[in-house]
Design a protein around this motif. Structure first.
Motif, mmCIF file in Angstrom:
data_model
loop_
_atom_site.group_PDB
_atom_site.id
_atom_site.type_symbol
_atom_site.label_atom_id
_atom_site.label_comp_id
_atom_site.label_asym_id
_atom_site.label_seq_id
_atom_site.Cartn_x
_atom_site.Cartn_y
_atom_site.Cartn_z
ATOM 1 N N LYS A 2 -3.760 -26.695 8.664
ATOM 2 C CA LYS A 2 -4.031 -25.645 9.649
ATOM 3 C C LYS A 2 -5.538 -25.430 9.709
ATOM 4 C CE LYS A 2 0.395 -24.695 9.932
ATOM 5 N NZ LYS A 2 1.161 -25.280 10.988
ATOM 6 N N TRP A 3 -5.996 -24.709 10.731
ATOM 7 C CA TRP A 3 -7.429 -24.430 10.863
ATOM 8 C C TRP A 3 -7.979 -23.737 9.622
ATOM 9 C CZ3 TRP A 3 -10.218 -26.921 14.152
ATOM 10 C CH2 TRP A 3 -9.703 -27.320 15.378
ATOM 11 N N SER A 4 -7.162 -22.984 8.942
ATOM 12 C CA SER A 4 -7.617 -22.259 7.751
ATOM 13 C C SER A 4 -7.846 -23.171 6.547
ATOM 14 C CB SER A 4 -6.617 -21.153 7.390
ATOM 15 O OG SER A 4 -5.345 -21.723 7.153
ATOM 16 N N ASP A 5 -7.381 -24.404 6.603
ATOM 17 C CA ASP A 5 -7.556 -25.361 5.507
ATOM 18 C C ASP A 5 -8.902 -26.076 5.625
ATOM 19 O OD1 ASP A 5 -4.964 -24.821 4.466
ATOM 20 O OD2 ASP A 5 -4.097 -26.132 6.000
ATOM 21 N N VAL A 6 -9.956 -25.289 5.649
ATOM 22 C CA VAL A 6 -11.304 -25.785 5.930
ATOM 23 C C VAL A 6 -11.708 -26.917 4.976
ATOM 24 C CG1 VAL A 6 -13.750 -25.126 5.943
ATOM 25 C CG2 VAL A 6 -12.040 -23.634 6.997
ATOM 26 N N ASP A 42 -1.535 -27.550 13.931
ATOM 27 C CA ASP A 42 -1.824 -26.165 14.282
ATOM 28 C C ASP A 42 -2.145 -26.119 15.774
ATOM 29 O OD1 ASP A 42 -2.235 -23.453 14.023
ATOM 30 O OD2 ASP A 42 -3.853 -23.599 12.572
ATOM 31 N N ARG A 46 -6.900 -22.742 18.741
ATOM 32 C CA ARG A 46 -7.344 -21.736 17.771
ATOM 33 C C ARG A 46 -8.629 -22.138 17.062
ATOM 34 N NH1 ARG A 46 -3.279 -19.992 13.728
ATOM 35 N NH2 ARG A 46 -4.778 -18.320 13.495
ATOM 36 N N GLY A 47 -9.118 -23.325 17.280
ATOM 37 C CA GLY A 47 -10.321 -23.804 16.602
ATOM 38 C C GLY A 47 -11.584 -23.320 17.284
ATOM 39 N N LYS A 50 -16.481 -20.218 14.918
ATOM 40 C CA LYS A 50 -16.634 -19.826 13.507
ATOM 41 C C LYS A 50 -15.925 -20.792 12.574
ATOM 42 C CE LYS A 50 -17.666 -14.969 13.881
ATOM 43 N NZ LYS A 50 -17.461 -13.664 13.309
ATOM 44 N N VAL A 51 -14.708 -21.172 12.917
ATOM 45 C CA VAL A 51 -13.976 -22.098 12.044
ATOM 46 C C VAL A 51 -14.610 -23.481 12.088
ATOM 47 C CG1 VAL A 51 -12.190 -22.828 13.693
ATOM 48 C CG2 VAL A 51 -11.686 -22.789 11.270
ATOM 49 N N ALA A 54 -17.551 -23.431 9.794
ATOM 50 C CA ALA A 54 -17.114 -23.489 8.396
ATOM 51 C C ALA A 54 -16.695 -24.906 8.014
ATOM 52 C CB ALA A 54 -15.971 -22.510 8.171
ATOM 53 N N ILE A 55 -15.988 -25.581 8.904
ATOM 54 C CA ILE A 55 -15.573 -26.966 8.640
ATOM 55 C C ILE A 55 -16.791 -27.864 8.542
ATOM 56 C CG2 ILE A 55 -14.414 -28.966 9.652
ATOM 57 C CD1 ILE A 55 -12.370 -26.922 10.841
#
Length: 64
Positions: A2-6, A42, A46-47, A50-51, A54-55
């Motif tokens: 998911k996007w949160s799994d940077v 995902d 949503r990407g 900010k995400v 971070a990536i």
């Protein structure tokens, strides 16, 4: 993934694109590369910036 799994995304990008300098990647390309990863599952919309930042930073750290 998911996007949160940077960090996981950054590691996959590092392994998938070993000859790419992550500091030179445009966010549009980064977004496309992330959603094209085989384990990515995902919402593509949503990407946001900010995400992606971070990536990209995690990828830079991984490349060092």
């Amino acid at each position: 993934m998911k996007w949160s799994d940077v960090l996981d995304i950054a590691i996959e990008l590092y392994e998938t694109h070993p000859d790419v300098d992550p500091t030179t990647v445009r966010f549009t390309d980064l977004h496309n590369w992330v959603v094209d990863l085989p384990d990515f599952d995902d919402d593509h919309h949503r990407g946001g910036e900010k995400v992606l930042e971070a990536i990209q930073q995690a990828w830079i750290d991984e490349a060092r």
